[in-house]
Scaffold this active site. Structure first.
Site, PDB file in Angstrom:
ATOM      1  N   CYS A   7       0.864  -1.184   0.000  1.00 22.60           N
ATOM      2  CA  CYS A   7       0.000   0.000   0.000  1.00 22.60           C
ATOM      3  C   CYS A   7       0.900   1.233   0.000  1.00 22.60           C
ATOM      4  O   CYS A   7       2.071   1.139  -0.364  1.00 22.60           O
ATOM      5  CB  CYS A   7      -0.982  -0.020   1.176  1.00 22.60           C
ATOM      6  SG  CYS A   7      -0.214   0.042   2.804  1.00 22.60           S
ATOM      7  N   ARG A  13      -3.356  -0.601   5.412  1.00 23.14           N
ATOM      8  CA  ARG A  13      -3.943  -1.670   4.601  1.00 23.14           C
ATOM      9  C   ARG A  13      -3.041  -2.879   4.429  1.00 23.14           C
ATOM     10  O   ARG A  13      -3.468  -4.023   4.679  1.00 23.14           O
ATOM     11  CB  ARG A  13      -4.344  -1.117   3.220  1.00 23.14           C
ATOM     12  CG  ARG A  13      -5.499  -0.135   3.280  1.00 23.14           C
ATOM     13  CD  ARG A  13      -5.642   0.640   1.990  1.00 23.14           C
ATOM     14  NE  ARG A  13      -4.500   1.530   1.762  1.00 23.14           N
ATOM     15  CZ  ARG A  13      -4.312   2.290   0.695  1.00 23.14           C
ATOM     16  NH1 ARG A  13      -5.215   2.253  -0.281  1.00 23.14           N
ATOM     17  NH2 ARG A  13      -3.275   3.070   0.587  1.00 23.14           N
ATOM     18  N   ASP A 120      -8.375   3.787   1.324  1.00 24.10           N
ATOM     19  CA  ASP A 120      -7.412   4.125   2.366  1.00 24.10           C
ATOM     20  C   ASP A 120      -8.162   4.555   3.633  1.00 24.10           C
ATOM     21  O   ASP A 120      -8.871   5.557   3.603  1.00 24.10           O
ATOM     22  CB  ASP A 120      -6.537   5.271   1.842  1.00 24.10           C
ATOM     23  CG  ASP A 120      -5.357   5.522   2.726  1.00 24.10           C
ATOM     24  OD1 ASP A 120      -5.361   5.009   3.867  1.00 24.10           O
ATOM     25  OD2 ASP A 120      -4.438   6.225   2.288  1.00 24.10           O
TER      26      ASP A 120
HETATM   27  P1  4NP Z   1      -1.787   2.872   4.089  1.00 24.40           P
HETATM   28  O1  4NP Z   1      -2.432   4.215   4.671  1.00 24.40           O
HETATM   29  O2  4NP Z   1      -1.264   3.205   2.716  1.00 24.40           O
HETATM   30  O3  4NP Z   1      -2.943   1.922   4.040  1.00 24.40           O
HETATM   31  O4  4NP Z   1      -0.712   2.464   5.065  1.00 24.40           O
HETATM   32  C1  4NP Z   1      -1.753   5.440   4.710  1.00 24.40           C
HETATM   33  C2  4NP Z   1      -0.831   5.675   5.677  1.00 24.40           C
HETATM   34  C3  4NP Z   1      -0.192   6.898   5.740  1.00 24.40           C
HETATM   35  C4  4NP Z   1      -0.481   7.863   4.815  1.00 24.40           C
HETATM   36  C5  4NP Z   1      -1.398   7.628   3.830  1.00 24.40           C
HETATM   37  C6  4NP Z   1      -2.025   6.412   3.772  1.00 24.40           C
HETATM   38  N1  4NP Z   1       0.166   9.120   4.890  1.00 24.40           N
HETATM   39  O5  4NP Z   1      -0.143  10.003   4.064  1.00 24.40           O
HETATM   40  O6  4NP Z   1       1.007   9.342   5.777  1.00 24.40           O
END
Ligand code: 4NP
Length: 150
Positions: A7, A13, A120
């Site tokens: 991800c 995720r 997300d």
């Molecule tokens: P992930 O979620 O891709 O599912 O781990 C996110 C975690 C952090 C961020 C964006 C999405 N961020 O912008 O820091």
């Protein structure tokens, strides 16, 4: 069989997908996860992801975020991406057709190409994390069945 879940941040995720998948596949499988950004490198998963997994008796608390590396394209047989941006980013890092063939959208296996993205939950609340968990659980079942059949 070596499976990598990817991800953006590798704190919401894909850690959940890794934790869920590990409960479903035979012990000789390797399941890992990574992100396309290194912003959260070294961090444990988001507290809400840890709690959501714990609600389903899965412990993801010891995982650590890491960015995807060049070596991953050699190590892993299958690389599953949580959304289209991640997919495009990961595909852009491939160096040849063999590597390209390893990369797919995680939810493509469910056959609904319109809704092939795991949303997300980072900016959402616990109910968003639970929805993501349910989606990942369905996807992991389908991927496991597809791999074990092939
Ligand atoms: P992930 O979620 O891709 O599912 O781990 C996110 C975690 C952090 C961020 C964006 C999405 N961020 O912008 O820091």
């Amino acid at each position: 069989m070596k499976i990598l879940m990817v991800c953006l941040g590798n704190i919401c995720r894909s850690p959940l997908a890794e934790g869920i998948m590990k409960t479903k596949v035979p012990e000789n499988f390797v399941v890992d996860s990574a992100g396309t950004i290194s912003m959260h490198e070294g961090e444990h998963p988001d507290k809400r992801a840890i709690k959501t997994a714990a609600n389903h008796n899965i412990d993801i608390s010891k995982q650590r975020s890491r960015p995807i590396t060049r070596k991953d394209f050699e190590t892993f047989d299958k690389i599953y991406c949580m959304d289209i941006d991640v997919f495009e980013d990961v595909v852009s890092k491939t160096r040849n057709e063999e590597e390209r063939q390893k990369v797919s959208l995680f939810l493509e296996v469910l056959g609904d190409h319109e809704n092939a993205e795991v949303p997300d939950p980072y900016w959402g609340d616990m109910s968003d994390f639970e929805k993501v968990f349910q989606l990942l659980d369905r996807g992991c079942d389908a991927i496991k069945n597809q791999i074990l059949k092939s």
